[in-house]
Design an enzyme around this catalytic site. Structure first.
Site, PDB file in Angstrom:
ATOM      1  N   PRO A   1       0.851  -1.193   0.000  1.00 32.19           N
ATOM      2  CG  PRO A   1       0.051  -0.994   2.189  1.00 32.19           C
ATOM      3  CD  PRO A   1       0.823  -1.903   1.294  1.00 32.19           C
TER       4      PRO A   1
ATOM      5  CG  ASP B   1       4.844  -1.385   2.976  1.00 27.79           C
ATOM      6  OD1 ASP B   1       3.645  -1.201   3.270  1.00 27.79           O
ATOM      7  OD2 ASP B   1       5.334  -2.519   2.774  1.00 27.79           O
ATOM      8  CG  HIS B   2       0.288   4.032   5.048  1.00 30.37           C
ATOM      9  ND1 HIS B   2       0.456   4.130   6.411  1.00 30.37           N
ATOM     10  CD2 HIS B   2      -0.373   5.162   4.674  1.00 30.37           C
ATOM     11  CE1 HIS B   2      -0.072   5.249   6.853  1.00 30.37           C
ATOM     12  NE2 HIS B   2      -0.578   5.907   5.812  1.00 30.37           N
ATOM     13  NE  ARG B   3       2.580  -4.062   3.319  1.00 25.49           N
ATOM     14  CZ  ARG B   3       3.139  -5.093   2.693  1.00 25.49           C
ATOM     15  NH1 ARG B   3       2.512  -6.272   2.662  1.00 25.49           N
ATOM     16  NH2 ARG B   3       4.310  -4.960   2.100  1.00 25.49           N
TER      17      ARG B   3
END
Length: 460
Positions: free
Chosen positions: A255, A429-431
């Site tokens: 994401p 990476d938004h995770r």
């Protein structure tokens, strides 16, 4: 029988394109002789013979994309029969009489003679030259069959090609001048069973996409037919196809979130001028890489890998920073290893070395593997004010540097001054990380670039 298969030649590759075969059925090869040239998403490589023997069957055709583990050809072990042994003995005997050639041809019947230029293996029907040398020949419209090889066993080198071009352009090169000839016996009983491959044709095969015209009736996107017109088609294979697969994997897995920032590089430009006046030169990108490495020590989450299976985020101590390089055959990312241990001059020199290797298509597996963070400097191309770059999976972040422009800026004293401002795009990476952490990271980067002498503290 021995099955020669496509094996993993670098960083977990899963497939490759077949560029061309370097042998034909009936050829005797020695262990480690190149058999097939393949193209992965990052490099061109040759698959060698696992042992000595005779080529029995070629199973694929050039241009095919195959998975790792696919059988490319079948060969017979040199200990597998009297015919093979006889082929080997005769080839070795003739080879000893013509030491300049890489190999000789099989002779069993008529003693007729054929002329073969030095640098061409009559036994293999192939040119003794690296993939890069063949690329240089194609780019300069050189028939590599006509070039005299000066390398080991008559191997043709890049310098041989350039020397040939120089002579040709001055009207002094011809087949007889460029390629010295030696007398070798003709192929008879066994070799005549197969037509000797057209080496000139094989050498002219290009790894770069070839534009071709298609059809006299073409339907446009709107569904209208255009008669008598043709359209240009670029083959979707090789590095372009592999890049596409990597990008699709990344965009569907990660994401992406992109953070934009403006950086005042005026002081950096002034410092570089001071360094240049002292007789040295350090590129701005080297400063960027060093500043990023300092920031990664403080924000290691951006130099990490997400292990979803074990529910953990691996914070990596080594900073192996990839530098995206635009080449004629597509984007490739060589890696500067252990940036955290290097000074600015070392980073600058390594970046220049890797960039040249990338443009010359000479990168090794070691040069392109193991990256933990990536940068893309598109500023020198001009016109770019921002982007949403795609992360190199399984990395966590990528920073893209854009064009620097002089702009009026208001100071803390409410004065208008002209400063050099560069835009920055950071995809992460938004995770693994949040926007606030990304802002803190780019703020630290901006602090170091806007006050570049602060980086000297890292050397104390």
């Amino acid at each position: 029988m021995v099955e020669v298969k496509l094996h993993d030649i670098g960083e977990g590759m899963t497939e490759a394109d077949i560029n061309c075969y370097l042998v034909k059925p009936g050829d005797f090869v020695k262990a480690d002789d190149p058999l097939v040239e393949v193209q992965t998403d990052k490099m061109t490589a040759e698959i060698p013979a696992p042992r000595s023997g005779v080529i029995k069957e070629l199973l694929l055709t050039p241009g095919q994309t195959v998975k790792v583990g696919t059988t490319l050809l079948i060969m017979e072990d040199s200990s597998g029969g009297s015919k093979t042994v006889e082929l080997q003995k005769v080839a070795e005997a003739v080879n000893s009489e013509a030491p300049q050639a890489d190999a000789a041809v099989v002779v069993l019947d008529r003693p007729a003679e054929v002329k073969v230029p030095v640098g061409v293996s009559a036994r293999l029907g192939r040119i003794l030259a690296s993939p890069y040398t063949r690329k240089v020949a194609r780019e300069n419209a050189v028939n590599i069959m006509e070039v005299k090889g000066t390398g080991p066993a008559g191997r043709i080198t890049e310098e041989d090609i350039l020397a040939f071009v120089k002579l040709r352009d001055h009207g002094g090169a011809s087949t007889s001048e460029a390629g010295s000839e030696q007398q070798v016996p003709n192929i008879s009983k066994y070799a005549s069973e197969q037509e000797v491959p057209n080496v000139s044709q094989r050498a002219s095969e290009s790894k770069a996409p070839n534009v071709s015209e298609v059809g006299s009736e073409v339907k446009t996107a709107a569904g209208h037919e255009t008669v008598g017109k043709s359209q240009d088609i670029l083959p979707f294979r090789g590095r372009r196809k592999q890049i596409a697969k990597k990008m699709v994997q990344s965009i569907y897995t990660i994401p992406h979130c992109t953070h934009f920032e403006e950086i005042d590089v005026s002081e950096l430009i002034a410092l570089r001028e001071e360094i240049k006046a002292s007789g040295n030169s350090i590129s701005a990108t080297a400063f960027f890489i060093k500043a990023l490495s300092i920031g990664l020590k403080e924000f290691p989450v951006f130099n990490a890998k997400l292990d979803e299976e074990n529910e953990s985020i691996q914070l990596l101590r080594e900073h192996h920073i990839g530098i995206a390089v635009d080449t004629p055959e597509g984007l490739i990312v060589p890696v500067i290893r252990n940036v955290e241990q290097k000074n600015l001059k070392q980073i600058h020199d390594e970046m220049k070395r890797l960039t040249k290797l990338a443009l010359d298509d000479k990168l090794t597996v070691q040069d392109i593997s193991g990256g933990t963070f990536t940068i893309s400097n598109v500023g020198p191309l001009g016109g770019s004010i921002g982007a949403t770059p795609i992360i190199q999976h399984p990395q966590t972040a990528l920073v893209s540097f854009h064009k620097t422009k002089k702009r009026p800026v208001a100071t803390d004293q409410d004065e208008i001054v002209i400063r050099s401002i560069m835009n920055l795009s950071m995809a992460f990476d938004h995770r693994v990380a949040d926007g606030a952490t990304a802002v803190a990271f780019t703020n630290r980067f901006a602090q170091l670039i806007e006050n570049p002498k602060l980086m000297l503290l890292e050397l104390m």
